[in-house]
Design a protein around this motif. Structure first.
Motif, PDB file in Angstrom:
ATOM      1  N   GLY A 192       1.155  -1.200   0.282  1.00  0.00           N
ATOM      2  CA  GLY A 192       0.249  -0.018   0.039  1.00  0.00           C
ATOM      3  C   GLY A 192       1.050   0.861  -0.465  1.00  0.00           C
ATOM      4  O   GLY A 192       0.505   2.306  -0.057  1.00  0.00           O
ATOM      5  N   GLU A 193       2.117   1.042   0.425  1.00  0.00           N
ATOM      6  CA  GLU A 193       3.199   2.337   0.523  1.00  0.00           C
ATOM      7  C   GLU A 193       3.330   3.338  -0.875  1.00  0.00           C
ATOM      8  O   GLU A 193       3.710   3.917  -0.935  1.00  0.00           O
ATOM      9  CB  GLU A 193       4.527   2.291   0.891  1.00  0.00           C
ATOM     10  CG  GLU A 193       5.502   2.828   1.273  1.00  0.00           C
ATOM     11  CD  GLU A 193       6.517   2.200   2.234  1.00  0.00           C
ATOM     12  OE1 GLU A 193       6.889   3.839   2.553  1.00  0.00           O
ATOM     13  OE2 GLU A 193       6.892   0.986   1.687  1.00  0.00           O
ATOM     14  N   ALA A 194       3.724   1.864  -1.847  1.00  0.00           N
ATOM     15  CA  ALA A 194       3.318   2.555  -3.157  1.00  0.00           C
ATOM     16  C   ALA A 194       2.263   3.423  -3.950  1.00  0.00           C
ATOM     17  O   ALA A 194       1.967   2.322  -4.635  1.00  0.00           O
ATOM     18  CB  ALA A 194       4.038   1.111  -4.303  1.00  0.00           C
ATOM     19  N   LEU A 195       2.331   4.347  -3.740  1.00  0.00           N
ATOM     20  CA  LEU A 195       1.119   4.847  -4.229  1.00  0.00           C
ATOM     21  C   LEU A 195       0.049   4.792  -5.923  1.00  0.00           C
ATOM     22  O   LEU A 195      -0.887   4.105  -6.320  1.00  0.00           O
ATOM     23  CB  LEU A 195       0.781   6.725  -5.038  1.00  0.00           C
ATOM     24  CG  LEU A 195       1.316   6.848  -3.141  1.00  0.00           C
ATOM     25  CD1 LEU A 195       1.227   8.128  -2.932  1.00  0.00           C
ATOM     26  CD2 LEU A 195       0.178   6.729  -1.976  1.00  0.00           C
ATOM     27  N   PHE A 196       1.628   4.278  -7.147  1.00  0.00           N
ATOM     28  CA  PHE A 196       1.177   3.938  -8.610  1.00  0.00           C
ATOM     29  C   PHE A 196       0.842   2.677  -8.717  1.00  0.00           C
ATOM     30  O   PHE A 196       0.114   2.008  -9.679  1.00  0.00           O
ATOM     31  CB  PHE A 196       2.455   4.426  -8.635  1.00  0.00           C
ATOM     32  CG  PHE A 196       3.597   3.980  -8.419  1.00  0.00           C
ATOM     33  CD1 PHE A 196       3.549   2.007  -8.891  1.00  0.00           C
ATOM     34  CD2 PHE A 196       4.205   4.091  -7.233  1.00  0.00           C
ATOM     35  CE1 PHE A 196       4.885   1.258  -8.691  1.00  0.00           C
ATOM     36  CE2 PHE A 196       5.794   3.855  -6.876  1.00  0.00           C
ATOM     37  CZ  PHE A 196       5.703   2.393  -7.160  1.00  0.00           C
ATOM     38  N   ASP A 197       1.443   1.606  -7.413  1.00  0.00           N
ATOM     39  CA  ASP A 197       1.026   0.504  -7.300  1.00  0.00           C
ATOM     40  C   ASP A 197       0.995  -0.441  -5.813  1.00  0.00           C
ATOM     41  O   ASP A 197       1.848  -0.632  -5.699  1.00  0.00           O
ATOM     42  CB  ASP A 197       1.563  -0.402  -7.987  1.00  0.00           C
ATOM     43  CG  ASP A 197       1.001  -2.266  -8.531  1.00  0.00           C
ATOM     44  OD1 ASP A 197      -0.017  -2.304  -7.313  1.00  0.00           O
ATOM     45  OD2 ASP A 197       1.724  -3.369  -9.166  1.00  0.00           O
ATOM     46  N   THR A 198      -0.568  -0.221  -5.798  1.00  0.00           N
ATOM     47  CA  THR A 198      -0.866  -0.097  -3.612  1.00  0.00           C
ATOM     48  C   THR A 198      -0.356  -1.513  -3.222  1.00  0.00           C
ATOM     49  O   THR A 198      -1.124  -2.608  -2.407  1.00  0.00           O
ATOM     50  CB  THR A 198      -1.827   0.315  -3.281  1.00  0.00           C
ATOM     51  OG1 THR A 198      -3.476   0.061  -4.125  1.00  0.00           O
ATOM     52  CG2 THR A 198      -2.128   1.713  -3.225  1.00  0.00           C
ATOM     53  N   SER A 199      -1.082  -2.708  -3.890  1.00  0.00           N
ATOM     54  CA  SER A 199      -0.410  -4.017  -4.372  1.00  0.00           C
ATOM     55  C   SER A 199       1.169  -4.357  -3.944  1.00  0.00           C
ATOM     56  O   SER A 199       0.757  -5.861  -3.943  1.00  0.00           O
ATOM     57  CB  SER A 199      -1.408  -4.473  -5.728  1.00  0.00           C
ATOM     58  OG  SER A 199      -0.129  -4.671  -5.982  1.00  0.00           O
ATOM     59  N   ARG A 200       1.290  -3.963  -4.351  1.00  0.00           N
ATOM     60  CA  ARG A 200       3.028  -3.759  -4.075  1.00  0.00           C
ATOM     61  C   ARG A 200       3.430  -4.455  -3.018  1.00  0.00           C
ATOM     62  O   ARG A 200       2.723  -3.503  -2.291  1.00  0.00           O
ATOM     63  CB  ARG A 200       3.850  -2.836  -4.968  1.00  0.00           C
ATOM     64  CG  ARG A 200       3.826  -3.337  -6.726  1.00  0.00           C
ATOM     65  CD  ARG A 200       3.792  -4.687  -7.733  1.00  0.00           C
ATOM     66  NE  ARG A 200       5.333  -5.141  -6.170  1.00  0.00           N
ATOM     67  CZ  ARG A 200       6.493  -3.927  -7.048  1.00  0.00           C
ATOM     68  NH1 ARG A 200       6.725  -3.198  -7.946  1.00  0.00           N
ATOM     69  NH2 ARG A 200       7.983  -4.314  -5.828  1.00  0.00           N
ATOM     70  N   GLY A 201       4.449  -4.885  -2.781  1.00  0.00           N
ATOM     71  CA  GLY A 201       4.611  -4.998  -0.874  1.00  0.00           C
ATOM     72  C   GLY A 201       4.464  -5.985  -0.237  1.00  0.00           C
ATOM     73  O   GLY A 201       3.538  -6.758  -0.656  1.00  0.00           O
ATOM     74  N   VAL A 202       5.399  -6.100   1.478  1.00  0.00           N
ATOM     75  CA  VAL A 202       4.808  -7.261   1.970  1.00  0.00           C
ATOM     76  C   VAL A 202       3.649  -6.248   2.702  1.00  0.00           C
ATOM     77  O   VAL A 202       4.267  -4.512   3.257  1.00  0.00           O
ATOM     78  CB  VAL A 202       6.811  -7.339   2.707  1.00  0.00           C
ATOM     79  CG1 VAL A 202       6.164  -8.336   3.761  1.00  0.00           C
ATOM     80  CG2 VAL A 202       6.989  -7.986   1.335  1.00  0.00           C
ATOM     81  N   PRO A 203       2.836  -7.637   3.340  1.00  0.00           N
ATOM     82  CA  PRO A 203       1.922  -7.115   4.447  1.00  0.00           C
ATOM     83  C   PRO A 203       2.413  -6.801   5.465  1.00  0.00           C
ATOM     84  O   PRO A 203       1.993  -7.607   6.408  1.00  0.00           O
ATOM     85  CB  PRO A 203       0.242  -8.065   3.840  1.00  0.00           C
ATOM     86  CG  PRO A 203       1.568  -8.694   3.443  1.00  0.00           C
ATOM     87  CD  PRO A 203       2.593  -9.062   2.958  1.00  0.00           C
ATOM     88  N   TYR A 204       3.033  -5.583   5.862  1.00  0.00           N
ATOM     89  CA  TYR A 204       3.800  -6.183   7.716  1.00  0.00           C
ATOM     90  C   TYR A 204       2.788  -5.563   8.464  1.00  0.00           C
ATOM     91  O   TYR A 204       2.211  -5.498   9.341  1.00  0.00           O
ATOM     92  CB  TYR A 204       5.044  -4.905   7.332  1.00  0.00           C
ATOM     93  CG  TYR A 204       6.173  -5.044   6.892  1.00  0.00           C
ATOM     94  CD1 TYR A 204       6.886  -6.102   7.104  1.00  0.00           C
ATOM     95  CD2 TYR A 204       6.432  -4.661   5.484  1.00  0.00           C
ATOM     96  CE1 TYR A 204       7.767  -6.604   6.589  1.00  0.00           C
ATOM     97  CE2 TYR A 204       7.360  -5.027   4.707  1.00  0.00           C
ATOM     98  CZ  TYR A 204       8.152  -5.890   5.528  1.00  0.00           C
ATOM     99  OH  TYR A 204       9.886  -6.385   4.557  1.00  0.00           O
ATOM    100  N   LYS A 205       1.588  -4.402   7.778  1.00  0.00           N
ATOM    101  CA  LYS A 205       1.270  -3.847   8.765  1.00  0.00           C
ATOM    102  C   LYS A 205      -0.430  -4.831   8.994  1.00  0.00           C
ATOM    103  O   LYS A 205      -0.247  -4.925   9.803  1.00  0.00           O
ATOM    104  CB  LYS A 205       0.295  -2.606   8.496  1.00  0.00           C
ATOM    105  CG  LYS A 205      -0.817  -1.710   9.099  1.00  0.00           C
ATOM    106  CD  LYS A 205      -1.319  -0.294   8.881  1.00  0.00           C
ATOM    107  CE  LYS A 205      -2.466  -0.216   9.378  1.00  0.00           C
ATOM    108  NZ  LYS A 205      -2.410   1.397   8.794  1.00  0.00           N
ATOM    109  N   SER A 206      -0.569  -5.701   8.192  1.00  0.00           N
ATOM    110  CA  SER A 206      -1.800  -6.579   7.767  1.00  0.00           C
ATOM    111  C   SER A 206      -1.552  -8.212   8.477  1.00  0.00           C
ATOM    112  O   SER A 206      -2.243  -8.947   9.622  1.00  0.00           O
ATOM    113  CB  SER A 206      -2.369  -6.542   7.393  1.00  0.00           C
ATOM    114  OG  SER A 206      -1.573  -6.956   5.865  1.00  0.00           O
ATOM    115  N   SER A 207      -0.462  -8.001   8.548  1.00  0.00           N
ATOM    116  CA  SER A 207       0.096  -9.897   8.489  1.00  0.00           C
ATOM    117  C   SER A 207       1.119 -10.085   9.274  1.00  0.00           C
ATOM    118  O   SER A 207       1.537 -11.178   9.426  1.00  0.00           O
ATOM    119  CB  SER A 207       0.299 -10.612   7.602  1.00  0.00           C
ATOM    120  OG  SER A 207      -1.154 -10.472   6.449  1.00  0.00           O
TER     121      SER A 207
END
Length: 132
Positions: free
Chosen positions: A59-74
């Motif tokens: 969610g941190e990359a505004l141009f593609d919020t699906s990218r990244g590791v789900p640190y906050k949720s998981s």
């Protein structure tokens, strides 16, 4: 932080990608001998880009919020299986231009994660250390 070009670009043969050099201890920008913002070159640039991709919060990359590791949720406040962390890091590492394969070797002990990600490019293997 990486710019949008880093995450969206593919690396065609004969094209050099630009990566800003980040000081490993502080993850901050620095200048080169001429006073310009320092640039990283391969193989260090690929290793740094993999580290940046694996540090990206979903969610941190505004141009593609699906990218990244789900640190906050998981991850935060959770105990995700090492196999799940391994797959998230492998997926993110393989988004980096020039990375053909990635093999995370993770150790999760006493609530701390360490290990390395072994990156395979077309020409070499690069190790990215993960420190807590």
């Amino acid at each position: 932080r990486r710019n949008a070009e880093h995450y969206c670009a593919t690396k065609p043969n004969n094209v050099t990608m630009n990566t800003l050099y980040l000081v490993p201890e502080t993850w901050d920008l620095t200048v080169d001998a001429s006073g310009n913002i320092a640039m990283a070159s391969d193989p260090y640039a690929i290793a740094q880009d993999v580290a940046s991709a694996c540090r990206l919060w979903q969610g941190e990359a505004l141009f593609d919020t699906s990218r990244g590791v789900p640190y906050k949720s998981s991850v935060l406040g959770q105990r995700p299986p090492v196999a799940m962390l391994t797959e998230w890091f492998r997926t993110e590492a393989k988004t980096v231009p020039g990375v053909v394969d990635a093999t995370p070797i993770l150790i999760f002990e006493n609530r701390q994660l360490s290990g390395q990600i072994q990156i395979t490019t077309e020409t070499e293997t690069i190790n990215v250390n993960i420190a807590n």
